[in-house]
Motif scaffolding. Structure first.
Motif, PDB file in Angstrom:
ATOM      1  N   GLU A 137     -30.187 -29.152 -47.893  1.00  0.00           N
ATOM      2  CA  GLU A 137     -29.163 -28.503 -48.709  1.00  0.00           C
ATOM      3  C   GLU A 137     -28.951 -27.082 -48.189  1.00  0.00           C
ATOM      4  OE1 GLU A 137     -27.264 -29.896 -50.800  1.00  0.00           O
ATOM      5  OE2 GLU A 137     -28.357 -31.766 -51.197  1.00  0.00           O
ATOM      6  N   MET A 155     -22.582 -24.303 -55.720  1.00  0.00           N
ATOM      7  CA  MET A 155     -23.083 -25.668 -55.849  1.00  0.00           C
ATOM      8  C   MET A 155     -23.621 -25.931 -57.250  1.00  0.00           C
ATOM      9  SD  MET A 155     -25.991 -27.525 -53.533  1.00  0.00           S
ATOM     10  CE  MET A 155     -26.269 -29.293 -53.611  1.00  0.00           C
ATOM     11  N   GLU A 157     -27.807 -27.764 -61.205  1.00  0.00           N
ATOM     12  CA  GLU A 157     -27.909 -29.153 -61.627  1.00  0.00           C
ATOM     13  C   GLU A 157     -27.515 -30.104 -60.500  1.00  0.00           C
ATOM     14  OE1 GLU A 157     -29.377 -30.024 -64.263  1.00  0.00           O
ATOM     15  OE2 GLU A 157     -29.572 -27.943 -64.929  1.00  0.00           O
ATOM     16  N   ARG A 158     -26.445 -29.742 -59.789  1.00  0.00           N
ATOM     17  CA  ARG A 158     -26.037 -30.569 -58.653  1.00  0.00           C
ATOM     18  C   ARG A 158     -27.102 -30.559 -57.563  1.00  0.00           C
ATOM     19  NH1 ARG A 158     -21.308 -28.966 -54.542  1.00  0.00           N
ATOM     20  NH2 ARG A 158     -21.761 -30.493 -52.951  1.00  0.00           N
ATOM     21  N   GLU A 205     -29.900 -32.946 -58.623  1.00  0.00           N
ATOM     22  CA  GLU A 205     -29.470 -34.329 -58.453  1.00  0.00           C
ATOM     23  C   GLU A 205     -29.466 -34.732 -56.985  1.00  0.00           C
ATOM     24  OE1 GLU A 205     -29.031 -36.658 -60.784  1.00  0.00           O
ATOM     25  OE2 GLU A 205     -29.832 -35.060 -62.073  1.00  0.00           O
ATOM     26  N   SER A 206     -29.021 -33.824 -56.150  1.00  0.00           N
ATOM     27  CA  SER A 206     -28.989 -34.112 -54.711  1.00  0.00           C
ATOM     28  C   SER A 206     -30.394 -34.306 -54.163  1.00  0.00           C
ATOM     29  CB  SER A 206     -28.286 -32.975 -53.978  1.00  0.00           C
ATOM     30  OG  SER A 206     -28.295 -33.194 -52.586  1.00  0.00           O
ATOM     31  N   SER A 254     -27.002 -19.155 -57.401  1.00  0.00           N
ATOM     32  CA  SER A 254     -27.541 -20.296 -58.143  1.00  0.00           C
ATOM     33  C   SER A 254     -28.655 -19.867 -59.088  1.00  0.00           C
ATOM     34  CB  SER A 254     -28.059 -21.354 -57.167  1.00  0.00           C
ATOM     35  OG  SER A 254     -27.001 -21.859 -56.374  1.00  0.00           O
ATOM     36  N   ASP A 292     -22.944 -32.100 -45.272  1.00  0.00           N
ATOM     37  CA  ASP A 292     -23.137 -33.170 -46.251  1.00  0.00           C
ATOM     38  C   ASP A 292     -23.409 -34.509 -45.554  1.00  0.00           C
ATOM     39  OD1 ASP A 292     -22.748 -31.458 -48.348  1.00  0.00           O
ATOM     40  OD2 ASP A 292     -20.618 -31.933 -48.609  1.00  0.00           O
TER      41      ASP A 292
END
Length: 328
Positions: A193, A201, A204-205, A208-209, A231, A324
């Motif tokens: 990431e 971003m 939370e995302r 999850e990632s 963040s 990604d």
């Protein structure tokens, strides 16, 4: 080439960047080539205020192209931000018969250069030297390539430990307003990431990632975080949040800090600095002023300083997509 200028001074200002010495060398030797006297100003604008100038020649800058930092030293000057400070700096330029000034630095340095030029009608040319690569009007700034290589090398070493202990590392790199270092080094080092100021971003995302990555069999992860990412309040708070909300990983934080500014400049930065340094002298001899020498599509260009100081529009969409895709 319309030559009226006989004496050019050069200084480095703000944060140091690998390749600044190569740029100084190019300015000095270009002056020698065109039969112009060159003076080095020590300690940036503060040295200009304190009249710390020394005449340089082609031999004065021998064996510095491969050295990091800046042999002229650099400093941030609060005094130069005042009208009185700039008046004193200009008086010293006049006293030393200096006809023009080359400023190697970033946006803060260019702001000072522009004020000096506007207030005293003094010829100034900027050369972009900052590892953040955040100057408008140039594809690359001096020091950026070297910093990228330094960061990738550090992440490669950290990954060895991450893999050995099933750890998740958050690695903070420089970039308050620009994510160039984080995004490019993250892709180059294979980060899972990448968090940059231009893209929110969200934590939370991120969680999850990382959970998704774990289900695909990843036992360790590297997250590259630009220092300007929001963040969390800071990277340590972000690391604690991740550890509290993600099972199965030990979370560690590494802040690379000023290691990114040091080291031997890459060949790319040495060549770039040489091109821009020579370009700065040639621009002054062509009666250009209040401009920055940049490089766009591999060609040396001349950009008004006011345009160089405009906020750079970062278009990272394609690189983000690459990050990604390659991190699945």
């Amino acid at each position: 080439m319309a030559q009226k200028i006989k004496n050019i001074a050069v200084l480095t200002s703000g944060g140091d960047a690998p390749g600044m010495n190569a740029a100084i060398r190019a300015v000095v030797r270009a002056c020698s080539y065109y039969k112009v006297n060159c003076f080095g100003v020590y300690k940036g604008y503060e040295g200009l205020i304190n009249n710390e100038l020394e005449e340089l020649n082609a031999r004065s800058v021998r064996n510095i192209i491969n050295k990091g930092g800046t042999f002229l030293k650099s400093a941030r000057s609060k005094t130069f931000r005042t009208v009185e400070g700039r008046q004193k700096a200009h008086a010293n330029l006049v006293k030393n018969n200096i006809d023009a000034l080359v400023v190697i630095g970033g946006d803060g340095s260019f702001t000072g250069a522009l004020k000096l030029s506007e207030e005293f009608n003094f010829p100034v040319v900027g050369v972009p030297g900052t590892i953040d690569n955040d100057i408008n009007g140039t594809d690359y700034t001096i020091g950026y390539d070297t910093a990228l290589n330094t960061v990738v090398d550090a992440i490669d070493k950290i990954r060895d430990t991450a893999s050995s202990h099933n750890r998740l590392f958050l690695i903070e790199v420089m970039g308050r307003d620009a994510g160039d270092i984080a995004l490019n080094s993250g892709i180059g080092a294979g980060a899972e990431e990448i968090l940059i100021p231009e893209e929110d971003m969200g934590v939370e995302r991120l969680i999850e990632s990382l959970k998704k990555s774990k289900t695909t069999g990843k036992t360790s992860s590297i997250i590259v975080v630009a220092e300007g990412d929001t963040s969390g309040k800071n990277i340590f708070e972000l690391g604690q949040y991740v550890e509290n909300n993600l099972e199965g990983y030990e979370v560690r934080v590494s802040v690379l800090g000023h290691i990114q500014r040091g080291g031997t400049p890459s060949c790319f930065d040495r060549v770039l600095a040489s091109k821009l340094g020579v370009g700065a002298v040639e621009a002054l001899l062509d009666n250009k002023r209040e401009v920055m020498i940049g490089i766009v599509h591999k060609k040396v260009t001349i950009v008004p300083l006011v345009d160089a100081l405009k906020k750079r529009v970062h278009k990272h969409d394609k690189l983000i997509k690459v990050a990604d895709i390659t991190s699945v």
